[in-house]
Each structure stands twice: as structure tokens, then as C-alpha cells.
Design a protein around this motif. Structure first.
Motif, PDB file in Angstrom:
ATOM      1  N   LYS A  18     -24.543  12.818 -13.321  1.00  0.00           N
ATOM      2  CA  LYS A  18     -24.634  12.332 -11.951  1.00  0.00           C
ATOM      3  C   LYS A  18     -23.469  12.913 -11.161  1.00  0.00           C
ATOM      4  CE  LYS A  18     -26.527   7.781 -12.967  1.00  0.00           C
ATOM      5  NZ  LYS A  18     -26.269   6.338 -12.831  1.00  0.00           N
ATOM      6  N   PRO A  19     -23.709  13.276  -9.909  1.00  0.00           N
ATOM      7  CA  PRO A  19     -22.583  13.759  -9.108  1.00  0.00           C
ATOM      8  C   PRO A  19     -21.610  12.615  -8.813  1.00  0.00           C
ATOM      9  CG  PRO A  19     -24.598  13.692  -7.807  1.00  0.00           C
ATOM     10  CD  PRO A  19     -24.967  13.325  -9.215  1.00  0.00           C
ATOM     11  N   ALA A  20     -20.344  12.944  -8.749  1.00  0.00           N
ATOM     12  CA  ALA A  20     -19.320  11.933  -8.469  1.00  0.00           C
ATOM     13  C   ALA A  20     -19.420  11.490  -7.016  1.00  0.00           C
ATOM     14  CB  ALA A  20     -17.937  12.501  -8.744  1.00  0.00           C
ATOM     15  N   GLU A  21     -19.174  10.225  -6.786  1.00  0.00           N
ATOM     16  CA  GLU A  21     -19.195   9.685  -5.432  1.00  0.00           C
ATOM     17  C   GLU A  21     -17.775   9.718  -4.880  1.00  0.00           C
ATOM     18  OE1 GLU A  21     -21.241   5.986  -4.914  1.00  0.00           O
ATOM     19  OE2 GLU A  21     -22.534   6.413  -6.614  1.00  0.00           O
ATOM     20  N   LEU A  22     -17.366  10.888  -4.385  1.00  0.00           N
ATOM     21  CA  LEU A  22     -15.997  11.061  -3.933  1.00  0.00           C
ATOM     22  C   LEU A  22     -15.730  10.410  -2.579  1.00  0.00           C
ATOM     23  CD1 LEU A  22     -15.417  14.782  -4.912  1.00  0.00           C
ATOM     24  CD2 LEU A  22     -14.647  12.744  -6.107  1.00  0.00           C
ATOM     25  N   TRP A  23     -16.740  10.274  -1.750  1.00  0.00           N
ATOM     26  CA  TRP A  23     -16.512   9.827  -0.384  1.00  0.00           C
ATOM     27  C   TRP A  23     -16.953   8.390  -0.149  1.00  0.00           C
ATOM     28  CZ3 TRP A  23     -13.215  13.164   0.694  1.00  0.00           C
ATOM     29  CH2 TRP A  23     -13.377  14.495   0.354  1.00  0.00           C
ATOM     30  N   LYS A  24     -17.084   7.618  -1.216  1.00  0.00           N
ATOM     31  CA  LYS A  24     -17.489   6.227  -1.031  1.00  0.00           C
ATOM     32  C   LYS A  24     -16.300   5.415  -0.508  1.00  0.00           C
ATOM     33  CE  LYS A  24     -16.491   4.866  -5.752  1.00  0.00           C
ATOM     34  NZ  LYS A  24     -16.998   4.353  -6.996  1.00  0.00           N
ATOM     35  N   PRO A  25     -16.568   4.351   0.232  1.00  0.00           N
ATOM     36  CA  PRO A  25     -15.472   3.527   0.746  1.00  0.00           C
ATOM     37  C   PRO A  25     -14.696   2.861  -0.388  1.00  0.00           C
ATOM     38  CG  PRO A  25     -17.608   2.843   1.656  1.00  0.00           C
ATOM     39  CD  PRO A  25     -17.876   3.893   0.646  1.00  0.00           C
ATOM     40  N   VAL A  26     -13.399   2.729  -0.199  1.00  0.00           N
ATOM     41  CA  VAL A  26     -12.534   2.079  -1.193  1.00  0.00           C
ATOM     42  C   VAL A  26     -11.843   0.899  -0.519  1.00  0.00           C
ATOM     43  CG1 VAL A  26     -12.141   4.165  -2.549  1.00  0.00           C
ATOM     44  CG2 VAL A  26     -10.614   3.620  -0.681  1.00  0.00           C
ATOM     45  N   PRO A  27     -11.449  -0.105  -1.305  1.00  0.00           N
ATOM     46  CA  PRO A  27     -10.761  -1.250  -0.695  1.00  0.00           C
ATOM     47  C   PRO A  27      -9.408  -0.850  -0.125  1.00  0.00           C
ATOM     48  CG  PRO A  27     -10.974  -1.527  -3.086  1.00  0.00           C
ATOM     49  CD  PRO A  27     -11.654  -0.259  -2.724  1.00  0.00           C
ATOM     50  N   GLN A  28      -8.997  -1.575   0.905  1.00  0.00           N
ATOM     51  CA  GLN A  28      -7.711  -1.326   1.541  1.00  0.00           C
ATOM     52  C   GLN A  28      -6.574  -1.651   0.570  1.00  0.00           C
ATOM     53  OE1 GLN A  28      -7.160  -0.096   4.629  1.00  0.00           O
ATOM     54  NE2 GLN A  28      -4.963  -0.169   4.292  1.00  0.00           N
ATOM     55  N   LEU A  29      -5.600  -0.754   0.462  1.00  0.00           N
ATOM     56  CA  LEU A  29      -4.444  -0.983  -0.395  1.00  0.00           C
ATOM     57  C   LEU A  29      -3.467  -1.922   0.301  1.00  0.00           C
ATOM     58  CD1 LEU A  29      -3.769   2.662  -1.607  1.00  0.00           C
ATOM     59  CD2 LEU A  29      -4.768   0.798  -2.916  1.00  0.00           C
ATOM     60  N   PRO A  30      -2.706  -2.713  -0.480  1.00  0.00           N
ATOM     61  CA  PRO A  30      -1.704  -3.576   0.153  1.00  0.00           C
ATOM     62  C   PRO A  30      -0.569  -2.731   0.718  1.00  0.00           C
ATOM     63  CG  PRO A  30      -1.511  -3.672  -2.229  1.00  0.00           C
ATOM     64  CD  PRO A  30      -2.736  -2.852  -1.927  1.00  0.00           C
ATOM     65  N   ASP A  31       0.158  -3.308   1.654  1.00  0.00           N
ATOM     66  CA  ASP A  31       1.309  -2.606   2.219  1.00  0.00           C
ATOM     67  C   ASP A  31       2.331  -2.343   1.114  1.00  0.00           C
ATOM     68  OD1 ASP A  31       0.246  -2.623   4.753  1.00  0.00           O
ATOM     69  OD2 ASP A  31       1.303  -4.446   5.367  1.00  0.00           O
ATOM     70  N   PRO A  32       2.972  -1.164   1.141  1.00  0.00           N
ATOM     71  CA  PRO A  32       3.954  -0.852   0.098  1.00  0.00           C
ATOM     72  C   PRO A  32       5.198  -1.725   0.230  1.00  0.00           C
ATOM     73  CG  PRO A  32       3.876   0.908   1.723  1.00  0.00           C
ATOM     74  CD  PRO A  32       2.794  -0.066   2.081  1.00  0.00           C
ATOM     75  N   LEU A  33       5.823  -1.983  -0.893  1.00  0.00           N
ATOM     76  CA  LEU A  33       7.072  -2.743  -0.910  1.00  0.00           C
ATOM     77  C   LEU A  33       8.214  -1.849  -0.450  1.00  0.00           C
ATOM     78  CD1 LEU A  33       6.638  -4.496  -4.368  1.00  0.00           C
ATOM     79  CD2 LEU A  33       6.255  -5.473  -2.099  1.00  0.00           C
ATOM     80  N   PRO A  34       9.285  -2.436   0.097  1.00  0.00           N
ATOM     81  CA  PRO A  34      10.439  -1.612   0.478  1.00  0.00           C
ATOM     82  C   PRO A  34      11.029  -0.896  -0.747  1.00  0.00           C
ATOM     83  CG  PRO A  34      10.630  -3.828   1.379  1.00  0.00           C
ATOM     84  CD  PRO A  34       9.459  -3.835   0.442  1.00  0.00           C
ATOM     85  N   ILE A  35      11.557   0.294  -0.500  1.00  0.00           N
ATOM     86  CA  ILE A  35      12.113   1.123  -1.564  1.00  0.00           C
ATOM     87  C   ILE A  35      13.631   1.020  -1.518  1.00  0.00           C
ATOM     88  CG2 ILE A  35      12.375   3.508  -2.367  1.00  0.00           C
ATOM     89  CD1 ILE A  35       9.562   3.998  -1.134  1.00  0.00           C
ATOM     90  N   SER A  36      14.234   0.699  -2.653  1.00  0.00           N
ATOM     91  CA  SER A  36      15.695   0.648  -2.712  1.00  0.00           C
ATOM     92  C   SER A  36      16.197   1.856  -3.496  1.00  0.00           C
ATOM     93  CB  SER A  36      16.165  -0.647  -3.369  1.00  0.00           C
ATOM     94  OG  SER A  36      15.673  -0.733  -4.675  1.00  0.00           O
ATOM     95  N   LEU A  37      17.329   2.362  -3.075  1.00  0.00           N
ATOM     96  CA  LEU A  37      17.909   3.525  -3.751  1.00  0.00           C
ATOM     97  C   LEU A  37      18.686   3.073  -4.975  1.00  0.00           C
ATOM     98  CD1 LEU A  37      19.160   5.561  -0.679  1.00  0.00           C
ATOM     99  CD2 LEU A  37      17.072   5.862  -2.000  1.00  0.00           C
ATOM    100  N   PRO A  38      18.616   3.839  -6.055  1.00  0.00           N
ATOM    101  CA  PRO A  38      19.366   3.467  -7.266  1.00  0.00           C
ATOM    102  C   PRO A  38      20.856   3.714  -7.069  1.00  0.00           C
ATOM    103  CG  PRO A  38      18.319   5.585  -7.575  1.00  0.00           C
ATOM    104  CD  PRO A  38      17.839   5.060  -6.252  1.00  0.00           C
ATOM    105  N   ALA A  39      21.662   2.889  -7.720  1.00  0.00           N
ATOM    106  CA  ALA A  39      23.107   3.097  -7.673  1.00  0.00           C
ATOM    107  C   ALA A  39      23.478   4.373  -8.429  1.00  0.00           C
ATOM    108  CB  ALA A  39      23.820   1.897  -8.284  1.00  0.00           C
ATOM    109  N   ASP A  40      22.775   4.661  -9.534  1.00  0.00           N
ATOM    110  CA  ASP A  40      23.039   5.856 -10.335  1.00  0.00           C
ATOM    111  C   ASP A  40      21.703   6.473 -10.739  1.00  0.00           C
ATOM    112  OD1 ASP A  40      23.876   7.851 -12.025  1.00  0.00           O
ATOM    113  OD2 ASP A  40      24.752   6.511 -13.512  1.00  0.00           O
ATOM    114  N   PRO A  41      21.228   7.483  -9.997  1.00  0.00           N
ATOM    115  CA  PRO A  41      19.923   8.075 -10.297  1.00  0.00           C
ATOM    116  C   PRO A  41      19.869   8.821 -11.636  1.00  0.00           C
ATOM    117  CG  PRO A  41      20.968   9.253  -8.494  1.00  0.00           C
ATOM    118  CD  PRO A  41      21.837   8.083  -8.824  1.00  0.00           C
ATOM    119  N   THR A  42      21.006   9.049 -12.275  1.00  0.00           N
ATOM    120  CA  THR A  42      21.020   9.779 -13.543  1.00  0.00           C
ATOM    121  C   THR A  42      21.002   8.852 -14.758  1.00  0.00           C
ATOM    122  OG1 THR A  42      23.433   9.852 -13.658  1.00  0.00           O
ATOM    123  CG2 THR A  42      22.354  11.642 -12.474  1.00  0.00           C
TER     124      THR A  42
END
Length: 93
Positions: A18-42
Motif C-alpha cells: 500500500k502506498p504510504a499516507e504521507l500527507w494525512k493530518p496529524v494531531p497538534q503537538l504540544p508547545d515545547p518546554l523551555p530549553i536550559s543551557l547546561p553548566a558543562d556541555p562536555t
């Protein structure tokens, strides 16, 4: 006669995909949470131990740290531009 040829030129009769249904409607995603920067990214990569590069471990460790810090800075800048950067509490609040 080649082993790759099919006998009689027939193709297998199987179930059709069956062909994939790529353009079907999808549910709305929730708003993203705020992003905090790491104190030490390494920190996470350093927790894995020294890079297994005999004779070049110190230089590799330095370069990996540079890439991680730069990636963290760019991710923070993108989050800020998108209005997703977590804002620290203002003093006195």
C-alpha cells in the motif's frame, strides 16, 4: 545459464504494498518546554573516559570539548531566537 535469471520470465505474485499516507493530518503537538543551557556541555562525553587514541588522546579530548561547547552555544542561540530559552528568575522576584 545464469543463476540470477528467473525461470520463464515470470514475476512473483505477492501482496502489493500500500502506498504510504504521507500527507494525512496529524494531531497538534504540544508547545515545547523551555530549553536550559547546561553548566558543562562536555560532562556526558567526559564521563565515558579518555578517547581511545594512543598518543593523541589529549588533543582529541580538547577538540571534542571545543565542538561540544560550540554546539551548546549555537543551540542556545537558536533557542533564544525561537523564544524557547529558559529565562533565569529575575533577582528580587
Amino acid at each position: 545459464m545464469s543463476g540470477n535469471r528467473r525461470k520463464g520470465g515470470r514475476r512473483r505474485q505477492g501482496s502489493k504494498l500500500k502506498p504510504a499516507e504521507l500527507w494525512k493530518p496529524v494531531p497538534q503537538l504540544p508547545d515545547p518546554l523551555p530549553i536550559s543551557l547546561p553548566a558543562d556541555p562536555t560532562m556526558i562525553v567526559r564521563s565515558l573516559g579518555d578517547p581511545p587514541l594512543h598518543g593523541q588522546g589529549q588533543q582529541a579530548e580538547h577538540e571534542i570539548a571545543r565542538v561540544l561547547v560550540r554546539a551548546s552555544m549555537l543551540a542556545g542561540a537558536l533557542a533564544d531566537v525561537a523564544g524557547l530559552l529558559e529565562q533565569p528568575d529575575a533577582p528580587g522576584h
